[in-house]
Design a protein around this motif. Sequence first.
Motif, PDB file in Angstrom:
ATOM      1  N   HIS A  10      -4.601 -13.724   3.846  1.00 28.28           N
ATOM      2  CA  HIS A  10      -4.200 -13.641   5.257  1.00 28.28           C
ATOM      3  C   HIS A  10      -5.368 -13.186   6.130  1.00 28.28           C
ATOM      4  O   HIS A  10      -5.642 -13.789   7.169  1.00 28.28           O
ATOM      5  N   LEU A  11      -6.045 -12.133   5.707  1.00 31.40           N
ATOM      6  CA  LEU A  11      -7.143 -11.597   6.508  1.00 31.40           C
ATOM      7  C   LEU A  11      -8.323 -12.573   6.579  1.00 31.40           C
ATOM      8  O   LEU A  11      -8.865 -12.813   7.659  1.00 31.40           O
ATOM      9  N   VAL A  12      -8.705 -13.136   5.439  1.00 39.08           N
ATOM     10  CA  VAL A  12      -9.919 -13.959   5.377  1.00 39.08           C
ATOM     11  C   VAL A  12      -9.667 -15.386   5.849  1.00 39.08           C
ATOM     12  O   VAL A  12     -10.402 -15.912   6.696  1.00 39.08           O
ATOM     13  N   LYS A  13      -8.625 -16.008   5.345  1.00 43.03           N
ATOM     14  CA  LYS A  13      -8.406 -17.428   5.628  1.00 43.03           C
ATOM     15  C   LYS A  13      -7.624 -17.673   6.918  1.00 43.03           C
ATOM     16  O   LYS A  13      -7.882 -18.639   7.620  1.00 43.03           O
ATOM     17  N   GLU A  14      -6.648 -16.824   7.213  1.00 43.56           N
ATOM     18  CA  GLU A  14      -5.800 -17.059   8.376  1.00 43.56           C
ATOM     19  C   GLU A  14      -6.292 -16.333   9.626  1.00 43.56           C
ATOM     20  O   GLU A  14      -6.178 -16.847  10.717  1.00 43.56           O
ATOM     21  N   ARG A  15      -6.826 -15.141   9.445  1.00 43.74           N
ATOM     22  CA  ARG A  15      -7.283 -14.377  10.615  1.00 43.74           C
ATOM     23  C   ARG A  15      -8.786 -14.448  10.819  1.00 43.74           C
ATOM     24  O   ARG A  15      -9.293 -13.979  11.826  1.00 43.74           O
ATOM     25  N   GLY A  16      -9.516 -15.016   9.855  1.00 39.36           N
ATOM     26  CA  GLY A  16     -10.941 -15.242  10.024  1.00 39.36           C
ATOM     27  C   GLY A  16     -11.842 -14.031   9.819  1.00 39.36           C
ATOM     28  O   GLY A  16     -12.972 -14.019  10.299  1.00 39.36           O
ATOM     29  N   PHE A  17     -11.356 -13.035   9.096  1.00 45.50           N
ATOM     30  CA  PHE A  17     -12.187 -11.866   8.807  1.00 45.50           C
ATOM     31  C   PHE A  17     -13.322 -12.260   7.873  1.00 45.50           C
ATOM     32  O   PHE A  17     -13.156 -13.124   7.006  1.00 45.50           O
ATOM     33  N   THR A  18     -14.474 -11.609   8.007  1.00 48.46           N
ATOM     34  CA  THR A  18     -15.516 -11.716   6.994  1.00 48.46           C
ATOM     35  C   THR A  18     -15.049 -10.885   5.798  1.00 48.46           C
ATOM     36  O   THR A  18     -14.129 -10.061   5.929  1.00 48.46           O
ATOM     37  N   LEU A  19     -15.702 -11.067   4.656  1.00 46.39           N
ATOM     38  CA  LEU A  19     -15.323 -10.255   3.495  1.00 46.39           C
ATOM     39  C   LEU A  19     -15.532  -8.778   3.774  1.00 46.39           C
ATOM     40  O   LEU A  19     -14.684  -7.948   3.447  1.00 46.39           O
ATOM     41  N   GLU A  20     -16.671  -8.446   4.402  1.00 52.72           N
ATOM     42  CA  GLU A  20     -16.934  -7.039   4.726  1.00 52.72           C
ATOM     43  C   GLU A  20     -15.897  -6.513   5.712  1.00 52.72           C
ATOM     44  O   GLU A  20     -15.420  -5.394   5.583  1.00 52.72           O
ATOM     45  N   GLY A  21     -15.560  -7.316   6.695  1.00 49.00           N
ATOM     46  CA  GLY A  21     -14.551  -6.915   7.674  1.00 49.00           C
ATOM     47  C   GLY A  21     -13.204  -6.694   7.016  1.00 49.00           C
ATOM     48  O   GLY A  21     -12.490  -5.734   7.330  1.00 49.00           O
ATOM     49  N   ALA A  22     -12.838  -7.579   6.087  1.00 49.67           N
ATOM     50  CA  ALA A  22     -11.570  -7.437   5.379  1.00 49.67           C
ATOM     51  C   ALA A  22     -11.574  -6.170   4.518  1.00 49.67           C
ATOM     52  O   ALA A  22     -10.574  -5.444   4.472  1.00 49.67           O
ATOM     53  N   LYS A  23     -12.704  -5.883   3.854  1.00 54.83           N
ATOM     54  CA  LYS A  23     -12.798  -4.670   3.025  1.00 54.83           C
ATOM     55  C   LYS A  23     -12.610  -3.418   3.878  1.00 54.83           C
ATOM     56  O   LYS A  23     -11.859  -2.510   3.510  1.00 54.83           O
ATOM     57  N   ILE A  24     -13.285  -3.377   5.019  1.00 49.27           N
ATOM     58  CA  ILE A  24     -13.178  -2.223   5.922  1.00 49.27           C
ATOM     59  C   ILE A  24     -11.745  -2.098   6.424  1.00 49.27           C
ATOM     60  O   ILE A  24     -11.165  -1.009   6.423  1.00 49.27           O
ATOM     61  N   HIS A  25     -11.174  -3.210   6.830  1.00 51.02           N
ATOM     62  CA  HIS A  25      -9.799  -3.214   7.348  1.00 51.02           C
ATOM     63  C   HIS A  25      -8.831  -2.695   6.282  1.00 51.02           C
ATOM     64  O   HIS A  25      -7.940  -1.895   6.588  1.00 51.02           O
ATOM     65  N   LEU A  26      -9.011  -3.145   5.052  1.00 52.21           N
ATOM     66  CA  LEU A  26      -8.128  -2.704   3.972  1.00 52.21           C
ATOM     67  C   LEU A  26      -8.287  -1.216   3.688  1.00 52.21           C
ATOM     68  O   LEU A  26      -7.307  -0.515   3.453  1.00 52.21           O
ATOM     69  N   LYS A  27      -9.514  -0.727   3.696  1.00 45.67           N
ATOM     70  CA  LYS A  27      -9.749   0.694   3.404  1.00 45.67           C
ATOM     71  C   LYS A  27      -9.221   1.594   4.514  1.00 45.67           C
ATOM     72  O   LYS A  27      -8.647   2.639   4.255  1.00 45.67           O
TER      73      LYS A  27
END
Length: 112
Positions: A63-80
């Motif tokens: 959802h974060l990477v493919k649907e919302r367009g987060f970078t991997l680093e952005g997704a990691k930060i968001h998750l943490k």
Amino acid sequence: MHIELSPDKRYYSIGEVAKAFNVNASLIRFWDSEFDILRPKKNAKGNRMFTPEDVKNLQLIYHLVKERGFTLEGAKIHLKEGQKKTMDKFEIISKLESIKMQLISIKNELQQ
């Protein structure tokens, strides 16, 4: 993207997971190496076996990477930073999408 989890199934193979997300198994392996929240078990052959919790976390990553367009680093930060809050919102959205699909199905049946 909403993946139906079987209540009696304890583990999913990487092939099943990749097919459910319509992505290559290599992407799932890559995400496994990048995201600490994924903790699949490995069988005697070394094949990854994903728990329902892993699949839910993969849904969130997808959802974060493919649907919302987060970078991997952005997704990691968001998750943490907001893993619980994000998961709650994601589960609410998933439930609402499921309800929407059920209502559309009922509407289509009524129109026939």
